[in-house]
Design a protein around this motif. Sequence first.
Motif, PDB file in Angstrom:
ATOM      1  N   LYS A  36      32.614  30.504   7.009  1.00 18.09           N
ATOM      2  CA  LYS A  36      33.491  29.465   7.566  1.00 18.09           C
ATOM      3  C   LYS A  36      33.907  28.423   6.532  1.00 18.09           C
ATOM      4  N   GLU A  37      33.290  28.453   5.342  1.00 15.17           N
ATOM      5  CA  GLU A  37      33.648  27.509   4.286  1.00 15.17           C
ATOM      6  C   GLU A  37      34.750  28.044   3.377  1.00 15.17           C
ATOM      7  N   THR A  38      35.174  29.278   3.608  1.00 18.13           N
ATOM      8  CA  THR A  38      36.191  29.875   2.750  1.00 18.13           C
ATOM      9  C   THR A  38      37.568  29.743   3.387  1.00 18.13           C
ATOM     10  N   ASP A  39      38.592  29.881   2.565  1.00 10.63           N
ATOM     11  CA  ASP A  39      39.968  29.861   3.073  1.00 10.63           C
ATOM     12  C   ASP A  39      40.334  31.226   3.650  1.00 10.63           C
ATOM     13  N   VAL A  40      39.845  32.288   3.002  1.00 11.71           N
ATOM     14  CA  VAL A  40      40.093  33.656   3.450  1.00 11.71           C
ATOM     15  C   VAL A  40      38.769  34.409   3.408  1.00 11.71           C
ATOM     16  N   MET A  41      38.418  35.010   4.538  1.00  7.72           N
ATOM     17  CA  MET A  41      37.172  35.792   4.645  1.00  7.72           C
ATOM     18  C   MET A  41      37.251  37.039   3.783  1.00  7.72           C
ATOM     19  N   PRO A  42      36.089  37.596   3.404  1.00  4.57           N
ATOM     20  CA  PRO A  42      36.126  38.928   2.806  1.00  4.57           C
ATOM     21  C   PRO A  42      36.618  39.901   3.875  1.00  4.57           C
ATOM     22  N   VAL A  43      37.321  40.918   3.459  1.00  6.14           N
ATOM     23  CA  VAL A  43      37.871  41.871   4.413  1.00  6.14           C
ATOM     24  C   VAL A  43      37.135  43.199   4.255  1.00  6.14           C
ATOM     25  N   PHE A  44      36.554  43.662   5.351  1.00  3.92           N
ATOM     26  CA  PHE A  44      35.840  44.936   5.389  1.00  3.92           C
ATOM     27  C   PHE A  44      36.856  46.059   5.510  1.00  3.92           C
ATOM     28  N   ASP A  45      36.553  47.183   4.889  1.00  3.96           N
ATOM     29  CA  ASP A  45      37.397  48.364   5.003  1.00  3.96           C
ATOM     30  C   ASP A  45      37.571  48.704   6.485  1.00  3.96           C
ATOM     31  N   GLY A  46      38.785  48.816   6.950  1.00  2.00           N
ATOM     32  CA  GLY A  46      39.044  49.089   8.361  1.00  2.00           C
ATOM     33  C   GLY A  46      39.461  47.853   9.138  1.00  2.00           C
ATOM     34  N   CYS A  47      39.325  46.681   8.547  1.00  2.00           N
ATOM     35  CA  CYS A  47      39.773  45.440   9.177  1.00  2.00           C
ATOM     36  C   CYS A  47      41.078  45.004   8.499  1.00  2.00           C
ATOM     37  N   VAL A  48      41.846  44.245   9.227  1.00  2.00           N
ATOM     38  CA  VAL A  48      43.010  43.590   8.651  1.00  2.00           C
ATOM     39  C   VAL A  48      42.691  42.106   8.600  1.00  2.00           C
ATOM     40  N   LEU A  49      43.503  41.339   7.953  1.00  2.00           N
ATOM     41  CA  LEU A  49      43.269  39.897   7.900  1.00  2.00           C
ATOM     42  C   LEU A  49      43.838  39.272   9.174  1.00  2.00           C
ATOM     43  N   TYR A  50      42.950  38.801  10.048  1.00  2.00           N
ATOM     44  CA  TYR A  50      43.353  38.209  11.320  1.00  2.00           C
ATOM     45  C   TYR A  50      43.672  36.733  11.136  1.00  2.00           C
ATOM     46  N   PRO A  51      44.414  36.144  12.088  1.00  2.00           N
ATOM     47  CA  PRO A  51      44.805  34.735  11.935  1.00  2.00           C
ATOM     48  C   PRO A  51      43.660  33.733  12.063  1.00  2.00           C
ATOM     49  N   THR A  52      42.575  34.089  12.768  1.00  2.00           N
ATOM     50  CA  THR A  52      41.490  33.112  12.913  1.00  2.00           C
ATOM     51  C   THR A  52      40.218  33.610  12.230  1.00  2.00           C
ATOM     52  N   VAL A  53      39.403  32.665  11.829  1.00  2.69           N
ATOM     53  CA  VAL A  53      38.128  32.987  11.187  1.00  2.69           C
ATOM     54  C   VAL A  53      37.255  33.790  12.134  1.00  2.69           C
ATOM     55  N   GLN A  54      37.211  33.386  13.406  1.00  3.77           N
ATOM     56  CA  GLN A  54      36.344  34.077  14.359  1.00  3.77           C
ATOM     57  C   GLN A  54      36.757  35.533  14.539  1.00  3.77           C
ATOM     58  N   GLU A  55      38.054  35.822  14.591  1.00  2.00           N
ATOM     59  CA  GLU A  55      38.510  37.213  14.701  1.00  2.00           C
ATOM     60  C   GLU A  55      38.083  38.018  13.471  1.00  2.00           C
ATOM     61  N   ASN A  56      38.179  37.408  12.302  1.00  2.00           N
ATOM     62  CA  ASN A  56      37.759  38.079  11.074  1.00  2.00           C
ATOM     63  C   ASN A  56      36.255  38.335  11.070  1.00  2.00           C
ATOM     64  N   VAL A  57      35.479  37.346  11.514  1.00  2.00           N
ATOM     65  CA  VAL A  57      34.021  37.505  11.593  1.00  2.00           C
ATOM     66  C   VAL A  57      33.672  38.619  12.574  1.00  2.00           C
ATOM     67  N   ASN A  58      34.337  38.642  13.730  1.00  2.00           N
ATOM     68  CA  ASN A  58      34.068  39.669  14.734  1.00  2.00           C
ATOM     69  C   ASN A  58      34.357  41.068  14.199  1.00  2.00           C
ATOM     70  N   CYS A  59      35.510  41.246  13.550  1.00  2.00           N
ATOM     71  CA  CYS A  59      35.865  42.553  13.007  1.00  2.00           C
ATOM     72  C   CYS A  59      34.878  42.957  11.915  1.00  2.00           C
ATOM     73  N   PHE A  60      34.581  42.015  11.033  1.00  2.00           N
ATOM     74  CA  PHE A  60      33.659  42.293   9.936  1.00  2.00           C
ATOM     75  C   PHE A  60      32.305  42.728  10.486  1.00  2.00           C
ATOM     76  N   SER A  61      31.773  41.982  11.453  1.00  2.23           N
ATOM     77  CA  SER A  61      30.465  42.300  12.039  1.00  2.23           C
ATOM     78  C   SER A  61      30.480  43.664  12.720  1.00  2.23           C
TER      79      SER A  61
END
Length: 147
Positions: A36-61
Motif C-alpha cells: 500500500k506504500e507503492t504507487d504501482v503494485m507488483p503485477v503477478f503473471d496472469g493479473c492485469v494492472l487494476y485501478p485500485t490497490v485492493q483489486e491488485n492485492v486481491n488478484c495477486f493473492s
Amino acid sequence: MKNLTLLFILCSFFACAQETNTSELKEESPIVYLPKETDVMPVFDGCVLYPTVQENVNCFSAQMNNKFIEIFNSKFDHTKLPKGVVKITYVIGKEGKLKEIKGQGAEELIPYALEVFDEINKDIIYQPAIKNGIPVDVKFSMPFRLQ
C-alpha cells in the motif's frame, strides 16, 4: 609537538573510519515497502494492472495461492503430510524476483512450503512495484493452510 602530531593523526583516522561506516550502512539497508506504500503494485503473471490497490492485492493473492496449490499438489502427496498453517513472508525485488523468503508456523511444513516458493521463483518474473517512478522492493506475507 610529537603529542600534537599524534593527536592529529588519531583524529584523522577516526574521521575517515566514520565516513566509511556510514556509507556501508546506506548500501546494506535497502528500503522495503509494503504494497500500500507503492504507487504501482507488483503485477503477478496472469493479473492485469487494476485501478485500485485492493483489486491488485486481491488478484495477486489469488494468483499466488493458485500457483502455490498447483505446485504443492504436483510435488507432494498432501495426504501423507501433517496438517497446519504456514505463513510465508517474502520480498519481491525491484528486479522482479522473490527474495528473503521465510516461513513460520507449523515447523514440519515450512521446508515443503519453502520448496514450493523456490519453484514459484524459478517460473515467474513479476513486474516490480513502482514508487516515484522507480522500481522498489516490496514485502508480502501470505498464510497457507495445508490440509
